[in-house]
Design a protein around this motif. Structure first.
Motif, PDB file in Angstrom:
ATOM      1  N   PRO A   1      -3.239   4.277  -5.788  1.00 23.47           N
ATOM      2  CA  PRO A   1      -3.187   4.045  -4.116  1.00 23.47           C
ATOM      3  C   PRO A   1      -4.697   4.137  -3.477  1.00 23.47           C
ATOM      4  CG  PRO A   1      -1.200   5.411  -4.650  1.00 23.47           C
ATOM      5  CD  PRO A   1      -2.176   5.417  -5.890  1.00 23.47           C
TER       6      PRO A   1
ATOM      7  N   ILE B   1       0.864  -1.071   0.171  1.00 26.51           N
ATOM      8  CA  ILE B   1      -0.096   0.021  -0.075  1.00 26.51           C
ATOM      9  C   ILE B   1       0.996   1.181   0.068  1.00 26.51           C
ATOM     10  CG2 ILE B   1      -1.874   1.303   1.236  1.00 26.51           C
ATOM     11  CD1 ILE B   1      -2.473  -1.291   2.713  1.00 26.51           C
TER      12      ILE B   1
ATOM     13  N   LEU C   1      -6.655   1.086  -4.441  1.00 22.29           N
ATOM     14  CA  LEU C   1      -5.852  -0.151  -3.904  1.00 22.29           C
ATOM     15  C   LEU C   1      -6.424   0.028  -2.219  1.00 22.29           C
ATOM     16  CD1 LEU C   1      -4.306  -2.454  -3.903  1.00 22.29           C
ATOM     17  CD2 LEU C   1      -2.277  -1.159  -3.443  1.00 22.29           C
ATOM     18  N   MET C   2      -6.325   0.728  -1.414  1.00 21.78           N
ATOM     19  CA  MET C   2      -6.686   1.052  -0.204  1.00 21.78           C
ATOM     20  C   MET C   2      -8.220   0.671  -0.077  1.00 21.78           C
ATOM     21  SD  MET C   2      -4.554   3.987   1.386  1.00 21.78           S
ATOM     22  CE  MET C   2      -4.508   5.225   0.240  1.00 21.78           C
TER      23      MET C   2
ATOM     24  N   LEU D   1      -8.899  -3.274  -0.815  1.00 23.58           N
ATOM     25  CA  LEU D   1      -8.360  -3.955   0.361  1.00 23.58           C
ATOM     26  C   LEU D   1      -9.249  -3.866   1.616  1.00 23.58           C
ATOM     27  CD1 LEU D   1      -4.607  -3.024   0.507  1.00 23.58           C
ATOM     28  CD2 LEU D   1      -5.476  -5.297   0.044  1.00 23.58           C
TER      29      LEU D   1
ATOM     30  N   VAL E   1      -6.187  -7.328  -4.324  1.00 27.00           N
ATOM     31  CA  VAL E   1      -5.327  -6.881  -5.379  1.00 27.00           C
ATOM     32  C   VAL E   1      -5.388  -7.229  -6.645  1.00 27.00           C
ATOM     33  CG1 VAL E   1      -2.677  -6.735  -5.881  1.00 27.00           C
ATOM     34  CG2 VAL E   1      -3.387  -6.265  -3.639  1.00 27.00           C
TER      35      VAL E   1
ATOM     36  N   VAL F   1       1.952   3.787   2.970  1.00 23.52           N
ATOM     37  CA  VAL F   1       1.214   3.333   4.213  1.00 23.52           C
ATOM     38  C   VAL F   1       2.318   2.535   4.985  1.00 23.52           C
ATOM     39  CG1 VAL F   1      -0.458   1.866   5.291  1.00 23.52           C
ATOM     40  CG2 VAL F   1      -1.036   3.335   3.350  1.00 23.52           C
TER      41      VAL F   1
END
Length: 364
Positions: free
Chosen positions: A303, A245, A306-307, A310, A326, A248
């Motif tokens: 990003p 991530i 992606l976060m 998740l 992912v 992060v």
């Protein structure tokens, strides 16, 4: 129209797949993990096959070597990691209280001079914020653990996953050819192009970013341990694992290691600066060396997207959702970019009817 039927069919198919994954999330974990392992190891097996090794033997050797490496890592890393992680969770409230007292105590004259009479209120608010944050983190970890790491799931993950991965790896080429034969004839080339783009996106991120996480996790763990930082091994390893991530991982490690370093080493600013410098250097080599070389710029995973993936998949499917997040995020990204390209070429964007001839030059 035909394309309406195709859209309806594929949307229905996708809905059915999502529903099945949700209903069977408790038993799908070893099979999804086996599929991911087979996908990850397929290039190695293919290279061995090109060198003249039988596919069955190559698959068996690849899986055996992977299991052996995993066992060695478990024997070497898990005892250290488990002991430090347990001790870190036990002492985390103590570190938070000490750090809070160092920042907002009556002795912090510089802070009192800046804030004035609002210091007690800020101290109370900070204490409530820290308590709520720690409670949220522990609840999230507990939900992920409960959702995907029950005893039977852990047993099946260890025992069934290598077997599933072996069979899938051995039959990989046949499965790909069979699925390819099922594709609609008219749209086969376009679907192959999209599948190839998805494969590049998923492979570029999963394989490349896994190496980045492994390298950074090892670097952080070893470097922090050498500085003598308490729980440096577990902080560094966790920071490396969540490096996939963007920002992060490094930021989490920096905050945890920096807080522990301040409590442990204060007022030795040299050691505190050394701990912070480790993460600054790690972020530098990740951004300018590791990610460009191992991941590349063709992945196309933002990003924020992606976060969100998740958190969303982790909430819905537990640990299984984290495994699927992912690759599904990469695949959806490819489909969204394709849909946007189709829209920009369609009459919905251009305002022209299909088959409408272009207007000729104006005659005066």
């Amino acid at each position: 129209m035909m394309w309406h039927k195709q859209v309806t069919f594929w949307l229905s198919f996708l809905t059915a797949i999502v529903l099945i994954c949700w209903l069977l999330s408790g038993v799908l974990l070893p099979f999804v993990a086996g599929l991911a392992l087979a996908y990850f190891l397929n290039p190695v097996t293919t290279h061995l096959e090109r060198w003249g090794v039988n596919r069955l033997v190559a698959s068996l050797a690849t899986i055996a070597l992977t299991v052996l490496v995993a066992i060695l890592l478990l024997l070497l890393v898990v005892p250290i990691f488990g002991a430090q992680f347990s001790a870190f969770l036990e002492r985390l409230p103590e570190y938070i209280v000490k750090l809070q007292n160092m920042v907002t105590s009556e002795g912090a004259l510089w802070l009192k001079t800046v804030i004035g009479d609002r210091l007690p209120n800020i101290q109370q608010s900070l204490s409530q914020l820290v308590t709520q944050g720690a409670s949220y983190i522990l609840s999230f970890v507990q939900s992920v653990w409960t959702g995907g790491q029950a005893l039977i799931s852990l047993f099946s993950l260890v025992v069934i996953t290598p077997v599933v991965a072996f069979y899938l790896l051995n039959d990989w080429n046949d499965m790909v050819a069979k699925v390819d034969s099922w594709l609609p004839v008219k749209n086969r080339d376009k679907i192959r192009e999209l599948a190839s783009e998805m494969d590049r996106a998923i492979a570029g991120f999963v394989r490349g970013q896994s190496l980045v996480c492994l390298i950074l996790g090892s670097f952080y763990a070893i470097a922090l341990t050498l500085t003598g930082l308490n729980f440096g091994f577990v902080i560094g390893l966790v920071s490396g694992i969540i490096t996939f991530i963007p920002y992060v991982g490094s930021l989490t490690g920096l905050l945890l290691a920096g807080g522990v370093a301040i409590v442990q080493f204060f007022p030795d600013y040299t050691m505190i600066g050394l701990v912070i410098g480790i993460f600054v250097f790690g972020q530098f080599i990740e951004g300018y060396i590791l990610s460009p070389k191992l991941v590349g710029d063709s992945v196309g995973l933002h990003p924020v997207w992606l976060m969100f993936a998740l958190l969303a998949f982790g909430y819905l499917l537990g640990f299984l959702g984290l495994l699927l997040a992912v690759p599904l995020a990469a695949a959806v990204g490819v489909l969204v970019r394709f849909a946007i390209r189709q829209y920009l070429d369609s009459p919905l964007y251009t305002g022209e009817e299909e088959g409408e001839p272009d207007a000729g030059p104006e005659v005066r």
